[in-house]
Design a protein around this motif. Structure first.
Motif, PDB file in Angstrom:
ATOM      1  N   ARG A   2       1.081  -1.168  -0.026  1.00  0.00           N
ATOM      2  CA  ARG A   2      -0.113   0.265  -0.090  1.00  0.00           C
ATOM      3  C   ARG A   2       0.774   1.010   0.274  1.00  0.00           C
ATOM      4  N   SER A   3       1.984   1.083   0.679  1.00  0.00           N
ATOM      5  CA  SER A   3       2.739   2.150   1.112  1.00  0.00           C
ATOM      6  C   SER A   3       3.450   2.747  -1.063  1.00  0.00           C
ATOM      7  N   LEU A   4       3.598   1.259  -1.119  1.00  0.00           N
ATOM      8  CA  LEU A   4       4.400   2.040  -2.897  1.00  0.00           C
ATOM      9  C   LEU A   4       3.164   2.239  -3.400  1.00  0.00           C
ATOM     10  N   GLU A   6       0.919   4.310  -3.636  1.00  0.00           N
ATOM     11  CA  GLU A   6       0.630   5.691  -2.383  1.00  0.00           C
ATOM     12  C   GLU A   6       1.708   6.431  -2.354  1.00  0.00           C
ATOM     13  N   ALA A   7       2.616   5.848  -3.091  1.00  0.00           N
ATOM     14  CA  ALA A   7       3.547   6.461  -3.153  1.00  0.00           C
ATOM     15  C   ALA A   7       3.588   7.871  -4.811  1.00  0.00           C
ATOM     16  N   ARG A   8       4.152   9.038  -4.038  1.00  0.00           N
ATOM     17  CA  ARG A   8       4.290  10.034  -5.111  1.00  0.00           C
ATOM     18  C   ARG A   8       4.730   9.685  -6.287  1.00  0.00           C
ATOM     19  N   GLN A  11       2.496   7.295  -8.411  1.00  0.00           N
ATOM     20  CA  GLN A  11       1.456   8.028  -9.157  1.00  0.00           C
ATOM     21  C   GLN A  11       2.429   8.894 -10.944  1.00  0.00           C
ATOM     22  N   ARG A  59      -2.884  -2.121  -6.784  1.00  0.00           N
ATOM     23  CA  ARG A  59      -3.638  -1.713  -5.979  1.00  0.00           C
ATOM     24  C   ARG A  59      -4.980  -2.772  -5.444  1.00  0.00           C
ATOM     25  N   ALA A  62      -3.118  -4.425  -2.572  1.00  0.00           N
ATOM     26  CA  ALA A  62      -2.857  -3.547  -2.267  1.00  0.00           C
ATOM     27  C   ALA A  62      -4.147  -3.769  -0.930  1.00  0.00           C
ATOM     28  N   TYR A  63      -4.932  -3.161  -1.022  1.00  0.00           N
ATOM     29  CA  TYR A  63      -6.184  -2.567  -0.575  1.00  0.00           C
ATOM     30  C   TYR A  63      -7.262  -4.159  -0.981  1.00  0.00           C
ATOM     31  N   THR A 234      -2.660  14.118  13.225  1.00  0.00           N
ATOM     32  CA  THR A 234      -1.508  14.173  13.227  1.00  0.00           C
ATOM     33  C   THR A 234      -1.178  14.804  14.410  1.00  0.00           C
TER      34      THR A 234
END
Length: 279
Positions: A2-4, A6-8, A11, A59, A62-63, A234
């Protein structure tokens, strides 16, 4: 994983592949470019399709179940599925639908997603305005057919023809030529045409713009509130981490068992001398 996904950087890579694939699909419409670089263009097209399929699979992995709860994922799945259909025989027309892959930019670029979401939210208000526009055009079409059908049969002979002419005039296409042709026989016709243009173009169509702008403003406000909530969450998480760290430091400095509750700063002080017993 998921981090992969969602990484900018990931994308941005997908967006770059979408743009490259759009350019190659457009280049394939040129017989000159196909004659010189046809093999290269087809190879890039196949590689881009493979990238889209792999990215969609990542995806999904990941999700898991959350993948199906996002409508944008349904949109991407349909586009990739259409692209995977063999474009041969009776379904060769589907090859032209490859350009639909460019629409993946709508889901890949957050700003475009917000625009589309705002347009979808504006649909209920737009339906009412469309109903008002249809009513204005229908009434005007019947009047124009009755008043100017014999003068300008090419524009107002029957109701369907009149409606098409009025739609053309609403867009501003040759409306003055049509008006002058009718005014040659009916000098007062300008009253009808100017009233129709004011009602349809300057009022009803501007209502469309107002509804869309209002929906965009609400979408922007909602996005800003969501961003603020994320920042607040945060900050609260960071504050909780600091409190936990402070509590741990205090626990490390706490009085050990058997110190009878003395202050931590006094635990190293010498014990008072006990009094001597009486004789």
């Amino acid at each position: 994983m998921r981090s992969l996904v969602e990484a900018r950087s990931f994308q941005r890579t997908v967006i770059a592949v979408i743009l490259l694939n759009a350019a190659t699909i457009g280049a394939e419409t040129s017989s000159v470019l196909v004659g010189h670089f046809g093999g290269f263009l087809h190879a890039v097209d196949r590689i881009a399709l493979a990238v889209f399929a792999v990215e969609l699979g990542l995806r999904v992995y990941a999700y898991r179940g959350a993948f199906l709860r996002d409508p944008w994922n349904h949109f991407d799945t349909v586009i990739v599925a259409v692209a995977l259909i063999p474009a041969a025989g009776s379904v060769s027309v589907l090859r032209a639908l490859r350009i639909l892959r460019v629409l993946r930019l709508l889901s890949a670029v957050p700003s475009m997603r917000r625009v589309v979401s705002a347009l979808l939210e504006a649909i209920p208000g737009m339906v009412s305005i469309i109903g008002l526009l249809v009513l204005v055009m229908y009434v005007s079409g019947v009047l124009a057919t009755e008043l100017f059908g014999r003068i300008a049969p090419g524009y107002f002979a029957e109701l369907p023809v009149s409606l098409f002419t009025l739609f053309q005039m609403m867009t501003g296409d040759s409306w003055s030529d049509i008006t002058r042709q009718v005014m040659a026989e009916r000098p007062w016709a300008w009253v009808f045409f100017i009233g129709y243009i004011l009602a349809s173009t300057f009022v009803v169509l501007n209502l469309f713009i107002a509804v869309v702008v209002n929906a965009m403003d609400e979408q922007t406000t909602s996005s800003e509130e969501q961003h603020t909530d994320d920042q607040l969450a945060t900050m609260l998480a960071e504050l909780a981490r600091l409190h936990a760290k402070i509590d741990a430091m205090r626990a490390a400095q706490a009085v050990p068992a058997g110190s009878h509750g003395d202050h931590p700063g006094d635990r190293h002080a010498p014990a008072p001398a006990s009094p001597e017993p009486d004789a």
